[in-house]
Motif scaffolding. Sequence first.
Motif, PDB file in Angstrom:
ATOM      1  N   ASP A  23       0.839  -1.187   0.000  1.00 16.51           N
ATOM      2  CA  ASP A  23       0.000   0.000   0.000  1.00 16.51           C
ATOM      3  C   ASP A  23       0.878   1.243   0.000  1.00 16.51           C
ATOM      4  O   ASP A  23       0.636   2.190   0.727  1.00 16.51           O
ATOM      5  CB  ASP A  23      -0.894  -0.034   1.241  1.00 16.51           C
TER       6      ASP A  23
ATOM      7  N   ALA B 132      -0.432   5.013  -0.040  1.00 13.64           N
ATOM      8  CA  ALA B 132      -1.073   5.463   1.195  1.00 13.64           C
ATOM      9  C   ALA B 132      -0.040   5.734   2.282  1.00 13.64           C
ATOM     10  O   ALA B 132      -0.048   6.779   2.924  1.00 13.64           O
ATOM     11  CB  ALA B 132      -2.080   4.419   1.663  1.00 13.64           C
TER      12      ALA B 132
ATOM     13  N   THR C 213       2.195   8.744   1.308  1.00 16.61           N
ATOM     14  CA  THR C 213       1.444   9.995   1.423  1.00 16.61           C
ATOM     15  C   THR C 213       1.359  10.429   2.879  1.00 16.61           C
ATOM     16  O   THR C 213       1.646  11.570   3.229  1.00 16.61           O
ATOM     17  CB  THR C 213       0.011   9.806   0.874  1.00 16.61           C
ATOM     18  N   THR C 214       0.978   9.478   3.721  1.00 16.75           N
ATOM     19  CA  THR C 214       0.813   9.795   5.138  1.00 16.75           C
ATOM     20  C   THR C 214       2.125  10.283   5.739  1.00 16.75           C
ATOM     21  O   THR C 214       2.169  11.289   6.434  1.00 16.75           O
ATOM     22  CB  THR C 214       0.347   8.538   5.907  1.00 16.75           C
TER      23      THR C 214
ATOM     24  N   GLN D  82       3.226  13.732   4.311  1.00 12.70           N
ATOM     25  CA  GLN D  82       2.382  14.792   4.854  1.00 12.70           C
ATOM     26  C   GLN D  82       2.702  15.057   6.318  1.00 12.70           C
ATOM     27  O   GLN D  82       2.595  16.178   6.795  1.00 12.70           O
ATOM     28  CB  GLN D  82       0.897  14.429   4.703  1.00 12.70           C
TER      29      GLN D  82
ATOM     30  N   GLU E 108       4.427  13.816  -8.653  1.00  8.06           N
ATOM     31  CA  GLU E 108       3.656  14.504  -7.614  1.00  8.06           C
ATOM     32  C   GLU E 108       4.546  14.869  -6.432  1.00  8.06           C
ATOM     33  O   GLU E 108       4.474  15.974  -5.899  1.00  8.06           O
ATOM     34  CB  GLU E 108       2.515  13.612  -7.126  1.00  8.06           C
TER      35      GLU E 108
ATOM     36  N   GLY F 231      -6.450  -7.751  -5.957  1.00  6.68           N
ATOM     37  CA  GLY F 231      -6.818  -7.074  -4.711  1.00  6.68           C
ATOM     38  C   GLY F 231      -7.335  -5.673  -4.986  1.00  6.68           C
ATOM     39  O   GLY F 231      -8.122  -5.473  -5.898  1.00  6.68           O
ATOM     40  N   ALA F 232      -6.835  -4.716  -4.210  1.00 16.90           N
ATOM     41  CA  ALA F 232      -7.311  -3.336  -4.352  1.00 16.90           C
ATOM     42  C   ALA F 232      -6.858  -2.719  -5.673  1.00 16.90           C
ATOM     43  O   ALA F 232      -7.323  -1.653  -6.055  1.00 16.90           O
ATOM     44  CB  ALA F 232      -6.821  -2.497  -3.185  1.00 16.90           C
ATOM     45  N   ALA F 233      -5.929  -3.395  -6.376  1.00 16.64           N
ATOM     46  CA  ALA F 233      -5.445  -2.863  -7.654  1.00 16.64           C
ATOM     47  C   ALA F 233      -6.081  -3.588  -8.837  1.00 16.64           C
ATOM     48  O   ALA F 233      -5.595  -3.475  -9.968  1.00 16.64           O
ATOM     49  CB  ALA F 233      -3.927  -2.970  -7.722  1.00 16.64           C
ATOM     50  N   SER F 234      -7.156  -4.330  -8.592  1.00 17.72           N
ATOM     51  CA  SER F 234      -7.786  -5.110  -9.660  1.00 17.72           C
ATOM     52  C   SER F 234      -8.062  -4.258 -10.890  1.00 17.72           C
ATOM     53  O   SER F 234      -8.492  -3.118 -10.770  1.00 17.72           O
ATOM     54  CB  SER F 234      -9.104  -5.707  -9.165  1.00 17.72           C
TER      55      SER F 234
ATOM     56  N   PRO G  63      -3.777   9.600 -10.640  1.00 15.17           N
ATOM     57  CA  PRO G  63      -4.236   8.350 -10.018  1.00 15.17           C
ATOM     58  C   PRO G  63      -5.751   8.156 -10.080  1.00 15.17           C
ATOM     59  O   PRO G  63      -6.220   7.028 -10.207  1.00 15.17           O
ATOM     60  CB  PRO G  63      -3.782   8.472  -8.570  1.00 15.17           C
ATOM     61  N   ALA G  64      -6.527   9.249  -9.991  1.00  7.71           N
ATOM     62  CA  ALA G  64      -7.992   9.096 -10.006  1.00  7.71           C
ATOM     63  C   ALA G  64      -8.455   8.471 -11.319  1.00  7.71           C
ATOM     64  O   ALA G  64      -9.488   7.832 -11.377  1.00  7.71           O
ATOM     65  CB  ALA G  64      -8.670  10.442  -9.801  1.00  7.71           C
TER      66      ALA G  64
ATOM     67  N   SER H 206      -5.302   4.818 -11.807  1.00  8.12           N
ATOM     68  CA  SER H 206      -5.534   3.693 -10.898  1.00  8.12           C
ATOM     69  C   SER H 206      -6.917   3.790 -10.275  1.00  8.12           C
ATOM     70  O   SER H 206      -7.167   3.221  -9.228  1.00  8.12           O
ATOM     71  CB  SER H 206      -4.442   3.612  -9.826  1.00  8.12           C
ATOM     72  N   GLY H 207      -7.801   4.519 -10.924  1.00  8.51           N
ATOM     73  CA  GLY H 207      -9.177   4.608 -10.460  1.00  8.51           C
ATOM     74  C   GLY H 207     -10.129   4.237 -11.576  1.00  8.51           C
ATOM     75  O   GLY H 207     -10.375   3.065 -11.837  1.00  8.51           O
TER      76      GLY H 207
ATOM     77  N   TRP I 136      -9.007   1.477 -14.257  1.00  8.96           N
ATOM     78  CA  TRP I 136      -9.064   0.107 -13.723  1.00  8.96           C
ATOM     79  C   TRP I 136     -10.502  -0.367 -13.625  1.00  8.96           C
ATOM     80  O   TRP I 136     -10.851  -1.458 -14.063  1.00  8.96           O
ATOM     81  CB  TRP I 136      -8.443   0.064 -12.308  1.00  8.96           C
TER      82      TRP I 136
ATOM     83  N   ASN J 118     -12.774  -3.934  -3.147  1.00  8.09           N
ATOM     84  CA  ASN J 118     -12.339  -2.543  -3.277  1.00  8.09           C
ATOM     85  C   ASN J 118     -13.413  -1.689  -3.956  1.00  8.09           C
ATOM     86  O   ASN J 118     -13.106  -0.765  -4.699  1.00  8.09           O
ATOM     87  CB  ASN J 118     -11.027  -2.459  -4.063  1.00  8.09           C
TER      88      ASN J 118
ATOM     89  N   PHE K  90      -6.078   8.376  -0.217  1.00 12.73           N
ATOM     90  CA  PHE K  90      -4.785   7.735  -0.356  1.00 12.73           C
ATOM     91  C   PHE K  90      -4.448   7.301  -1.767  1.00 12.73           C
ATOM     92  O   PHE K  90      -3.282   7.214  -2.121  1.00 12.73           O
ATOM     93  CB  PHE K  90      -4.684   6.552   0.608  1.00 12.73           C
TER      94      PHE K  90
ATOM     95  N   PHE L  32      -6.131   8.643  -4.712  1.00 10.12           N
ATOM     96  CA  PHE L  32      -6.235   9.764  -5.648  1.00 10.12           C
ATOM     97  C   PHE L  32      -5.628  11.042  -5.078  1.00 10.12           C
ATOM     98  O   PHE L  32      -5.518  12.034  -5.777  1.00 10.12           O
ATOM     99  CB  PHE L  32      -7.706  10.006  -6.024  1.00 10.12           C
TER     100      PHE L  32
END
Lengths: 430, 289
Positions: A65, A68, A71-72, A75, A93, A186-189, A388-389, A392-393, A396, B235, B252, B254
């Motif tokens: 991940d 995430a 980024t955290t 920041q 970015e 997974g979350a990247a399907s 990414p939106a 990877s949004g 996908w 997801n 996280f 976007f």
Amino acid sequence: MRRDILAWLAVAALSFPLAPVLAAQGGTVTILGTWGGQELAAFEKVLEPFEAATGINVEFTGTRDLPAVLTTRVQAGDPPDMAALPNPGQMQELAAGGHLVDLGKVLDMKQLRNDYAPVWVEMGSYGGKLQAIFISADLKSLVWYDPKAFAAAGYSVPTTWDEMMALTDRIASQGETAWSIGLESGAASGWPGTDWIEDIMLRTAGPALYDQWVAHDIPWTHPAVKRAFEIFGQIARNPRYVYGGPTAVLSTNFGDAANPLFTKPPGAYLHRQASFITSFIREKNPGLVAGEDFTFFPLPAIDPKYGVPALGAADMIGVFKDTPQTRALVRYLATPGAQEIWVAQLGKLSAHKRVNPNAYPDELTRKMAEVLVNAQVFRFDGSDLMPPAVGSGAFWEGVLNYVGGEDLDTVLETIEAAADDAYTSGKATD
Amino acid sequence: MRTGRSWAWSFVAPALLILGLYLVYPTLATIYTSFLDRGSVHWVGLENYGYAFTSPAMLTAFRNNLLWLFLFTAATVGLGLMLAVLTDRVRYEAVAKSVIFLPMAVSFVGAGVVWKFVYAYNPPGASQIGLLNQIVVALGGQPVGWLLERPWMNNIALIVVGVWIWTGFAMVILSAAYKGIPRDLKEAARVDGAGEWQLFWRVSLPYIQSTLAVVTTTMLINVLKVFDIVYVMTNGNFGTEVVANRMYKEMFQFRNFGRASAVAVVLFLAIVPLMLLNIRRFRQQEVER
């Protein structure tokens, strides 16, 4: 007590002129990346000679991940010393936010320009400054097959897209299935499907339009984009052409998708996937010999005008903290020696010109490296370059919905809406 | 009297300070961020809220959260109550309850991974590694892509995982309340000629009413925040998006801090009334005692 302070001052005074040298000895570098398992083990091999020579301790933290976590931490003002970034979009970015160290100050740029083709230097740069270096690349435009099964069935390797589709049809008419595709991750399907579409875009629309598409200078509803989806859909949405039909395509993990090629009798004969799939094939089917039991051919040309372009991805290293330790490590990673260890362990390809071809673990990997070097056109994975939106949004998700049976125009309009929004609001912060 | 009061304040102050630092400040900061653009630089007014209430992704998320709200709450509270009453009557009560309570010990992420295997799909003809499809195939059916069938099947498949985890919790709390019903009360009702069914509806249920309400609101709050199961298993793909997962994606994946904050505020506002309701119920219970 007082003597301690005096002694400490004496040491400090003596070591002052030696500071740059001494400081490079010992200390720690923390790296955040996505690697685990085999990749991490390979990276540790790469680090061994470095740690032994400098006494610098490198601590690698792997997380799937990464965006995430990174980024955290960025920041929160607590970035790692370095990061292994899987995509230039995120690098840009971070660079735009001023979080990355200008590597032009750390590396010998003249040497670097000799070692890497301009495309790699350009891709690692932002705002005219080198922000990251590439330590390896993956080639995506490959179709995997089992030469023994091919020989047994009397199939020959297709050299054009039409031949490939004719073979697909022939296999289907014999009551078998040609392709195996897995989009689950997974979350990247969905990402394996975006690779297909990018590869097809390069072959039907050419690199110039591909770049425009990635930069959102043409809309997603453009006929060229629509055609690329349709060509992909002809295979992925056709239960006669793809193992298990669309339901299996959507629920099979990408790492497992090559497995039907190696069952007896084969569940499928063809599998389009990047160079890294070899490690999955080996892991899930121990005993298979690269080059004998599985091999590849480059995904053929569709339009002769655009030839056989290469789509790829690459691992890049960016630096957040300018310390003697990180400087030493990044200089080391830019050497052919370090990259030879890395590619030898993993069967990845290096973009570094001075990497010895004999470093590759087998003939198959050398052949892949050849394809990468000889490709008339190389393009980086488009979805990794988009905001990414979208990348990877919506992209996908759109691929998944399309394969799931949703109407193509609706899918493309949905992605276009997301893109409209992401690209303009992206520009607003620049 | 006065000194007593200032003394009290000095005891409360550290708690207030920590609460302010870790709860009030982040809440206010989130609300402020929700009016800024993706990089928290420019003021955009209500734009992010426009997204939070009108984008197709958020509308799907709202629909699904509502589905979760009804099915999850009804199932956990209903099953919990049923099991609390039933286990009360068996000899191996402790064992039965432990088994039902056990999933509570599994993390949401862990449960998501485990249940992903339960729902796993392989093409017809291939060996089914998913428990559910194994059963379906053994009974002569065709394997089903449980997590792909939109819009209801996959959402219900996810809700089942949540119910699996939380029913034990509801059962334990309700069972404690059920056992608190004075024996004489039940016996008096029986002497008056009440049947078991009447006893349950007329005596037991009213008696544990306030506990039932607290459990219900707790479940409602829980379900509004549902995230882990959806994140791990789909997801939000194939129309299974929920609000909290959307917030995570915006934040996280976007990196759109404005939108993520707006979605967080919407979620927060949806939960506040339930929290207040819960607190009021708690207070009532305290008074009753």
